[in-house]
Design a protein around this motif. Structure first.
Motif, PDB file in Angstrom:
ATOM      1  N   ILE A 125      15.868 -16.903  13.500  1.00 54.82           N
ATOM      2  CA  ILE A 125      16.576 -16.130  12.474  1.00 54.82           C
ATOM      3  C   ILE A 125      17.194 -17.068  11.442  1.00 54.82           C
ATOM      4  O   ILE A 125      17.127 -16.809  10.235  1.00 54.82           O
ATOM      5  N   ALA A 126      17.772 -18.164  11.890  1.00 52.44           N
ATOM      6  CA  ALA A 126      18.370 -19.125  10.962  1.00 52.44           C
ATOM      7  C   ALA A 126      17.314 -19.710  10.024  1.00 52.44           C
ATOM      8  O   ALA A 126      17.545 -19.842   8.817  1.00 52.44           O
ATOM      9  N   ARG A 127      16.149 -20.048  10.570  1.00 54.75           N
ATOM     10  CA  ARG A 127      15.064 -20.582   9.737  1.00 54.75           C
ATOM     11  C   ARG A 127      14.628 -19.567   8.692  1.00 54.75           C
ATOM     12  O   ARG A 127      14.460 -19.893   7.519  1.00 54.75           O
ATOM     13  N   MET A 128      14.433 -18.314   9.130  1.00 51.94           N
ATOM     14  CA  MET A 128      13.989 -17.268   8.204  1.00 51.94           C
ATOM     15  C   MET A 128      15.028 -17.040   7.106  1.00 51.94           C
ATOM     16  O   MET A 128      14.693 -16.981   5.926  1.00 51.94           O
ATOM     17  N   SER A 129      16.295 -16.924   7.487  1.00 50.31           N
ATOM     18  CA  SER A 129      17.318 -16.639   6.481  1.00 50.31           C
ATOM     19  C   SER A 129      17.514 -17.824   5.540  1.00 50.31           C
ATOM     20  O   SER A 129      17.804 -17.628   4.353  1.00 50.31           O
ATOM     21  N   ASN A 130      17.338 -19.033   6.036  1.00 45.30           N
ATOM     22  CA  ASN A 130      17.408 -20.207   5.158  1.00 45.30           C
ATOM     23  C   ASN A 130      16.302 -20.177   4.119  1.00 45.30           C
ATOM     24  O   ASN A 130      16.528 -20.498   2.951  1.00 45.30           O
ATOM     25  N   ARG A 131      15.097 -19.793   4.532  1.00 47.73           N
ATOM     26  CA  ARG A 131      13.985 -19.694   3.573  1.00 47.73           C
ATOM     27  C   ARG A 131      14.269 -18.630   2.515  1.00 47.73           C
ATOM     28  O   ARG A 131      14.036 -18.845   1.324  1.00 47.73           O
TER      29      ARG A 131
ATOM     30  N   ILE B 100      24.703 -15.166   0.170  1.00 48.42           N
ATOM     31  CA  ILE B 100      24.841 -13.742   0.472  1.00 48.42           C
ATOM     32  C   ILE B 100      23.507 -13.139   0.892  1.00 48.42           C
ATOM     33  O   ILE B 100      23.424 -12.445   1.910  1.00 48.42           O
ATOM     34  N   VAL B 101      22.452 -13.412   0.158  1.00 51.77           N
ATOM     35  CA  VAL B 101      21.136 -12.861   0.498  1.00 51.77           C
ATOM     36  C   VAL B 101      20.648 -13.429   1.838  1.00 51.77           C
ATOM     37  O   VAL B 101      20.117 -12.697   2.674  1.00 51.77           O
ATOM     38  N   GLY B 102      20.851 -14.726   2.052  1.00 56.05           N
ATOM     39  CA  GLY B 102      20.483 -15.322   3.338  1.00 56.05           C
ATOM     40  C   GLY B 102      21.275 -14.714   4.486  1.00 56.05           C
ATOM     41  O   GLY B 102      20.731 -14.451   5.561  1.00 56.05           O
ATOM     42  N   GLY B 103      22.564 -14.463   4.263  1.00 56.71           N
ATOM     43  CA  GLY B 103      23.398 -13.833   5.278  1.00 56.71           C
ATOM     44  C   GLY B 103      22.962 -12.412   5.580  1.00 56.71           C
ATOM     45  O   GLY B 103      22.891 -11.999   6.745  1.00 56.71           O
ATOM     46  N   VAL B 104      22.649 -11.662   4.535  1.00 58.91           N
ATOM     47  CA  VAL B 104      22.170 -10.284   4.726  1.00 58.91           C
ATOM     48  C   VAL B 104      20.845 -10.296   5.486  1.00 58.91           C
ATOM     49  O   VAL B 104      20.632  -9.485   6.395  1.00 58.91           O
ATOM     50  N   ALA B 105      19.956 -11.225   5.146  1.00 56.56           N
ATOM     51  CA  ALA B 105      18.677 -11.328   5.861  1.00 56.56           C
ATOM     52  C   ALA B 105      18.908 -11.630   7.342  1.00 56.56           C
ATOM     53  O   ALA B 105      18.231 -11.061   8.210  1.00 56.56           O
ATOM     54  N   SER B 106      19.874 -12.504   7.642  1.00 54.36           N
ATOM     55  CA  SER B 106      20.198 -12.805   9.040  1.00 54.36           C
ATOM     56  C   SER B 106      20.726 -11.587   9.767  1.00 54.36           C
ATOM     57  O   SER B 106      20.310 -11.298  10.897  1.00 54.36           O
ATOM     58  N   VAL B 107      21.645 -10.880   9.147  1.00 55.68           N
ATOM     59  CA  VAL B 107      22.237  -9.704   9.780  1.00 55.68           C
ATOM     60  C   VAL B 107      21.147  -8.660  10.063  1.00 55.68           C
ATOM     61  O   VAL B 107      21.105  -8.072  11.143  1.00 55.68           O
ATOM     62  N   ILE B 108      20.272  -8.445   9.099  1.00 52.36           N
ATOM     63  CA  ILE B 108      19.177  -7.481   9.299  1.00 52.36           C
ATOM     64  C   ILE B 108      18.293  -7.942  10.457  1.00 52.36           C
ATOM     65  O   ILE B 108      17.891  -7.136  11.307  1.00 52.36           O
TER      66      ILE B 108
ATOM     67  N   TYR C 232      19.138  -9.824  12.996  1.00 52.08           N
ATOM     68  CA  TYR C 232      19.859  -9.657  14.255  1.00 52.08           C
ATOM     69  C   TYR C 232      19.872  -8.198  14.686  1.00 52.08           C
ATOM     70  O   TYR C 232      19.772  -7.892  15.867  1.00 52.08           O
ATOM     71  N   ARG C 233      19.991  -7.302  13.741  1.00 55.58           N
ATOM     72  CA  ARG C 233      20.084  -5.874  14.077  1.00 55.58           C
ATOM     73  C   ARG C 233      18.729  -5.218  14.316  1.00 55.58           C
ATOM     74  O   ARG C 233      18.593  -4.348  15.160  1.00 55.58           O
ATOM     75  N   ARG C 234      17.718  -5.643  13.553  1.00 59.85           N
ATOM     76  CA  ARG C 234      16.395  -4.992  13.655  1.00 59.85           C
ATOM     77  C   ARG C 234      15.342  -5.880  14.282  1.00 59.85           C
ATOM     78  O   ARG C 234      14.243  -5.410  14.595  1.00 59.85           O
ATOM     79  N   GLY C 235      15.621  -7.162  14.392  1.00 60.73           N
ATOM     80  CA  GLY C 235      14.654  -8.089  14.964  1.00 60.73           C
ATOM     81  C   GLY C 235      13.774  -8.717  13.898  1.00 60.73           C
ATOM     82  O   GLY C 235      13.695  -8.265  12.770  1.00 60.73           O
ATOM     83  N   LEU C 236      13.115  -9.777  14.285  1.00 58.96           N
ATOM     84  CA  LEU C 236      12.147 -10.432  13.398  1.00 58.96           C
ATOM     85  C   LEU C 236      10.787  -9.781  13.611  1.00 58.96           C
ATOM     86  O   LEU C 236      10.339  -9.636  14.719  1.00 58.96           O
ATOM     87  N   ALA C 237      10.180  -9.396  12.530  1.00 58.67           N
ATOM     88  CA  ALA C 237       8.872  -8.741  12.679  1.00 58.67           C
ATOM     89  C   ALA C 237       7.830  -9.453  11.864  1.00 58.67           C
ATOM     90  O   ALA C 237       8.027 -10.121  10.951  1.00 58.67           O
TER      91      ALA C 237
END
Length: 154
Positions: A94-100, A139-147, A149-154
């Motif tokens: 999740i951290a890698r994805m949100s960083n990207r 903010i966008v990276g944080g929102v991506a992380s929260v999503i 965490y809540r919905r999973g990585l797909a």
């Protein structure tokens, strides 16, 4: 208040840190904007004294993020001592994805700064392009992380 504590207790360590950073980023940018925008409207924005407020906002946001994360971690640790600092592969993914995701906006801000420099724009515009680029990235990276965490990585 107990609902907030219950939610914080079920969050993993990394998710709490993401939430802390996200909350502080939004509040910090909002406060800075409220301080600077009225001064910039109706006059020459390049004459606005923005340096000190920007540096204070950045510094206080860093400190606030650390304090919020620490206090939240202590409260969560009192409720669930076993899961307070655990981190796993999912957290790293999740951290890698949100960083990207966040870095994409940082790159756009960097390109905007290069264009403004090429146009010899005033420092006010260059600094604010980078400042808000960092803010949008966080903010966008944080929102991506929260999503994630809540919905999973797909």
């Amino acid at each position: 208040m107990s609902n907030i504590l219950d939610i914080g207790a079920v969050m993993v360590y990394e998710e709490r840190n993401v939430w802390a950073g996200l909350i502080v980023s939004v509040v910090g940018v909002a406060i800075y904007t409220v301080l600077i925008l009225p001064r910039a409207i109706g006059g020459d924005p390049t004459q606005v004294n923005w340096v000190a407020p920007m540096l204070w906002t950045i510094g206080l946001s860093i400190v606030a993020s650390i304090v919020v994360s620490t206090v939240w971690g202590i409260v969560a640790g009192m409720r669930d001592p076993d899961g307070t600092n655990a981190s796993d592969q999912r957290d790293r993914d999740i951290a890698r994805m949100s960083n990207r995701v966040g870095q994409a906006f940082l790159v756009l801000a960097g390109l905007g700064v290069i264009v403004l420099c090429a146009l010899q724009a005033h420092w006010f515009w260059i600094a604010h392009t980078m400042f808000y680029g960092f803010a949008v990235s966080a903010i966008v990276g944080g929102v991506a992380s929260v999503i994630a965490y809540r919905r999973g990585l797909a």
